[in-house]
Design a protein around this motif. Sequence first.
Motif, PDB file in Angstrom:
ATOM      1  N   ARG A  26       0.832  -1.194   0.000  1.00 34.95           N
ATOM      2  CA  ARG A  26       0.000   0.000   0.000  1.00 34.95           C
ATOM      3  C   ARG A  26       0.868   1.246   0.000  1.00 34.95           C
ATOM      4  O   ARG A  26       1.748   1.397   0.833  1.00 34.95           O
ATOM      5  CB  ARG A  26      -0.901  -0.012   1.227  1.00 34.95           C
ATOM      6  CG  ARG A  26      -2.214   0.665   0.963  1.00 34.95           C
ATOM      7  CD  ARG A  26      -3.170   0.450   2.080  1.00 34.95           C
ATOM      8  NE  ARG A  26      -3.010   1.594   2.981  1.00 34.95           N
ATOM      9  CZ  ARG A  26      -3.395   1.607   4.232  1.00 34.95           C
ATOM     10  NH1 ARG A  26      -3.939   0.560   4.762  1.00 34.95           N
ATOM     11  NH2 ARG A  26      -3.224   2.667   4.970  1.00 34.95           N
ATOM     12  N   LYS A  27       0.640   2.131  -0.932  1.00 34.46           N
ATOM     13  CA  LYS A  27       1.394   3.378  -1.000  1.00 34.46           C
ATOM     14  C   LYS A  27       0.843   4.344   0.045  1.00 34.46           C
ATOM     15  O   LYS A  27      -0.356   4.519   0.158  1.00 34.46           O
ATOM     16  CB  LYS A  27       1.261   3.969  -2.399  1.00 34.46           C
ATOM     17  CG  LYS A  27       2.196   5.109  -2.660  1.00 34.46           C
ATOM     18  CD  LYS A  27       2.138   5.521  -4.115  1.00 34.46           C
ATOM     19  CE  LYS A  27       3.099   6.651  -4.373  1.00 34.46           C
ATOM     20  NZ  LYS A  27       3.065   7.084  -5.757  1.00 34.46           N
ATOM     21  N   LEU A  28       1.727   4.970   0.800  1.00 35.96           N
ATOM     22  CA  LEU A  28       1.317   5.900   1.848  1.00 35.96           C
ATOM     23  C   LEU A  28       0.912   7.238   1.240  1.00 35.96           C
ATOM     24  O   LEU A  28       1.466   7.660   0.230  1.00 35.96           O
ATOM     25  CB  LEU A  28       2.467   6.120   2.832  1.00 35.96           C
ATOM     26  CG  LEU A  28       2.900   4.890   3.630  1.00 35.96           C
ATOM     27  CD1 LEU A  28       4.128   5.218   4.465  1.00 35.96           C
ATOM     28  CD2 LEU A  28       1.771   4.398   4.506  1.00 35.96           C
ATOM     29  N   PRO A  29      -0.043   7.919   1.859  1.00 32.83           N
ATOM     30  CA  PRO A  29      -0.439   9.242   1.377  1.00 32.83           C
ATOM     31  C   PRO A  29       0.745  10.213   1.430  1.00 32.83           C
ATOM     32  O   PRO A  29       1.664  10.054   2.235  1.00 32.83           O
ATOM     33  CB  PRO A  29      -1.517   9.683   2.357  1.00 32.83           C
ATOM     34  CG  PRO A  29      -1.975   8.444   3.038  1.00 32.83           C
ATOM     35  CD  PRO A  29      -0.825   7.487   3.007  1.00 32.83           C
ATOM     36  N   ALA A  30       0.725  11.229   0.585  1.00 34.61           N
ATOM     37  CA  ALA A  30       1.832  12.182   0.477  1.00 34.61           C
ATOM     38  C   ALA A  30       2.119  12.919   1.783  1.00 34.61           C
ATOM     39  O   ALA A  30       3.255  13.315   2.035  1.00 34.61           O
ATOM     40  CB  ALA A  30       1.540  13.179  -0.635  1.00 34.61           C
TER      41      ALA A  30
END
Length: 70
Positions: free
Chosen positions: A37-41
């Motif tokens: 899962r890519k983390l939010p900016a």
Amino acid sequence: MTSKEQLIDLVEHLDEAEAAEVLDLLASRYAHRPGERKLPAFVGMGHSGQGDLGRRAKEIVRKELGGHAA
């Protein structure tokens, strides 16, 4: 011709500037591992690089107030 073969064909016809632009685009999109899962900016934007500010709160307040904090 497969999608991958079409992509390779397109890439072979890019000049250096176009290749760099496409590489940046793909790198930013696929910077994480598949399934991860890519983390939010905004994650990590509060990192000060100065250790645990919670533990140093009294020291920081004391310094800012000229030594008058409990």
